[in-house]
Design a protein around this motif. Sequence first.
Motif, PDB file in Angstrom:
ATOM      1  N   ALA A 136       0.824  -1.206   0.000  1.00 50.70           N
ATOM      2  CA  ALA A 136       0.000   0.000   0.000  1.00 50.70           C
ATOM      3  C   ALA A 136       0.858   1.255   0.000  1.00 50.70           C
ATOM      4  CB  ALA A 136      -0.921  -0.026   1.231  1.00 50.70           C
ATOM      5  N   ARG A 137       1.911   1.284   0.849  1.00 52.99           N
ATOM      6  CA  ARG A 137       2.772   2.469   0.890  1.00 52.99           C
ATOM      7  C   ARG A 137       3.508   2.657  -0.442  1.00 52.99           C
ATOM      8  NH1 ARG A 137       0.069   2.300   4.681  1.00 52.99           N
ATOM      9  NH2 ARG A 137       0.553   2.903   6.846  1.00 52.99           N
ATOM     10  N   SER A 138       3.914   1.538  -1.060  1.00 48.67           N
ATOM     11  CA  SER A 138       4.594   1.643  -2.356  1.00 48.67           C
ATOM     12  C   SER A 138       3.662   2.212  -3.414  1.00 48.67           C
ATOM     13  CB  SER A 138       5.106   0.262  -2.788  1.00 48.67           C
ATOM     14  OG  SER A 138       6.047  -0.237  -1.867  1.00 48.67           O
ATOM     15  N   ALA A 139       2.386   1.801  -3.387  1.00 52.11           N
ATOM     16  CA  ALA A 139       1.415   2.342  -4.347  1.00 52.11           C
ATOM     17  C   ALA A 139       1.209   3.826  -4.114  1.00 52.11           C
ATOM     18  CB  ALA A 139       0.103   1.578  -4.217  1.00 52.11           C
ATOM     19  N   ASN A 144       5.161   1.381  -8.096  1.00 53.69           N
ATOM     20  CA  ASN A 144       4.733   0.253  -8.941  1.00 53.69           C
ATOM     21  C   ASN A 144       5.191  -1.098  -8.395  1.00 53.69           C
ATOM     22  OD1 ASN A 144       3.462   1.982 -10.850  1.00 53.69           O
ATOM     23  ND2 ASN A 144       5.459   2.332 -11.861  1.00 53.69           N
ATOM     24  N   GLU A 145       5.183  -1.229  -7.062  1.00 49.54           N
ATOM     25  CA  GLU A 145       5.528  -2.500  -6.439  1.00 49.54           C
ATOM     26  C   GLU A 145       4.327  -3.432  -6.519  1.00 49.54           C
ATOM     27  OE1 GLU A 145       8.305  -3.719  -5.080  1.00 49.54           O
ATOM     28  OE2 GLU A 145       9.442  -1.945  -5.689  1.00 49.54           O
ATOM     29  N   PRO A 146       4.507  -4.774  -6.435  1.00 50.24           N
ATOM     30  CA  PRO A 146       3.372  -5.715  -6.459  1.00 50.24           C
ATOM     31  C   PRO A 146       2.491  -5.542  -5.239  1.00 50.24           C
ATOM     32  CG  PRO A 146       5.410  -6.863  -5.935  1.00 50.24           C
ATOM     33  CD  PRO A 146       5.801  -5.477  -6.344  1.00 50.24           C
ATOM     34  N   VAL A 151       4.405  -9.062  -2.746  1.00 56.59           N
ATOM     35  CA  VAL A 151       5.490  -8.710  -1.832  1.00 56.59           C
ATOM     36  C   VAL A 151       5.910  -9.920  -1.024  1.00 56.59           C
ATOM     37  CG1 VAL A 151       6.106  -7.320   0.171  1.00 56.59           C
ATOM     38  CG2 VAL A 151       4.832  -6.285  -1.717  1.00 56.59           C
ATOM     39  N   LEU A 152       4.906 -10.736  -0.576  1.00 49.69           N
ATOM     40  CA  LEU A 152       5.223 -11.928   0.211  1.00 49.69           C
ATOM     41  C   LEU A 152       6.000 -12.942  -0.625  1.00 49.69           C
ATOM     42  CD1 LEU A 152       4.959 -13.343   2.894  1.00 49.69           C
ATOM     43  CD2 LEU A 152       2.756 -14.267   2.138  1.00 49.69           C
ATOM     44  N   LEU A 153       5.591 -13.114  -1.906  1.00 53.16           N
ATOM     45  CA  LEU A 153       6.336 -14.029  -2.780  1.00 53.16           C
ATOM     46  C   LEU A 153       7.778 -13.545  -2.982  1.00 53.16           C
ATOM     47  CD1 LEU A 153       3.678 -14.897  -5.528  1.00 53.16           C
ATOM     48  CD2 LEU A 153       4.587 -16.401  -3.722  1.00 53.16           C
TER      49      LEU A 153
END
Length: 535
Positions: A136-139, A144-146, A151-153
């Motif tokens: 959420a913070r990356s968005a 453009n993070e997953p 992120v867990l993968l």
Amino acid sequence: HDLGKLALDRILPRAYARVVELVDHRGADIAEVERRVLGIDHHTAGKRLAEHWRLPHALQDVLWLHNQPAASLPDVPHRALIGLVTVADALAHHLHLGWSGGEARGAEVEARFREFGFDPKIIPFVLRELPREVAARSADLGLNEPDGPGVLLGCIRRANSRLGRLSARLSRRAAEGVAGARALAAITEFHDAAVTDATRSLREAMEAVVRSASGALGAGFHAAVVQSRAGAPWSVLRLDALGRSSPHWLLDAPPGERDLRELCDPASAALDRGPLLAWLAEQIRRASGEPGAGEAPVERVVLLPLIAGDGLNGLLLHDRASADSALTEPGLRALARVWGAALASASRHEGALRMGEQLADANRQLGALQSELIESRSLARLGELAAGAAHEMNNPLAVISGQSQLLAKATRQPENLAAARAIIEASEKLSELISSLHLFAAPPTPDFQTIDPAPLLRQAASLARARAGTADESRSVRLSIAPALPPIRADPHLLTLALTELILNALQAAPERLVEVQAHLDPFDGRLMISVSDD
């Protein structure tokens, strides 16, 4: 909080890439590796950058003091913020969320929570929620993070990658352990062999070193070079691929080089291998008598300094193909030091033996000189006694000789005449003895002259015959003088006396035999050889 890493990577990209490589390879703390490689860590770099940008003091201290133990933190109002960033950093490390160097174990995360006053019971909840919150913070930041599962993968992939690096590190350490055990076994074997023969010579020690190197490195080209003392020739012993030792060669130092010990700095083990290696390889190839046969090319030969505590004690040459063994550089350095110590011990042992021999020779010479001194003093005292006795006897003897000659002229009775003549002969013999005592007490200084030896020999033979009372020259003394004898330098009087005494002694020893006097030149050194022998 890790702004300093970005700054160091931006300014020193190659050096920082080396830092990252070492952290991955060794699993060490990144700040420690930064200090060793760069001389500064990311904590200090981030603090200085924050000071330059005039960021708030709270952020400056977070950049500088995060990951420090709570007990070492200063008592500042934002101390809790520093602790919060430290705990968050430990959670990110533990979850393999991104990469910033180093890893945090579960027990360490719990300890961090307790250290900074957080309840460890919330750790499972935070770990579950952290991937979703990061996504959420990356968005929000437009990175453009997953999403959360993505992120867990990513965390799982990084954990597996980390596990693979740990496995590779363990494999390397296991290989290093095997190599260390091999080096230790080689050292033990070499030490046991050396202990069984504590008085081995330097050549035997060189052969033991070369054979130990062949066993540790593998079959191939091996040679040892040693210099027993400063200024001495270089000793070389080679072992071929079949394990046969060569003869012991002696080589003069290479042109322009100093003593072997001065070629290497013991502290750094730095050695100029280029010209020296080519020269040694060429000398060994020439001395082997088999140019190019079974020899390793120069580019494949390694020059290993054998250094003990007192400096360079020798050189070991071996081909690079032999280095396929399990030995590592530290193990090989340890072996080299053991080999160097063995060569130093053998060299000192041989030096002690040579010194002992020299001391024994000096003692023998001193004993001989002392004996000569004692004999000289004894002869001096005897000479003084003989001179005094000769002087005291000479006057009465002159009276006896004169009176006996007068008696021989005056008497007409045969009995008295024979007695007088006997007294005269005894007086003459005693006079000769007194003259000999004078010569013994005060030997004359030779008056060297250039003389012809042939007439001198004839005169000595004539005097000896006269004193022996032999009239027949052909039946008493026979002279064999080589023709054209060169002139000699000698005292004619003293040499005549000496030859006369020799010939007279031979005549008196065997009156019925023929005495032969020979004179000729020695064919080897041109000296005049005079021999007196009875038939």
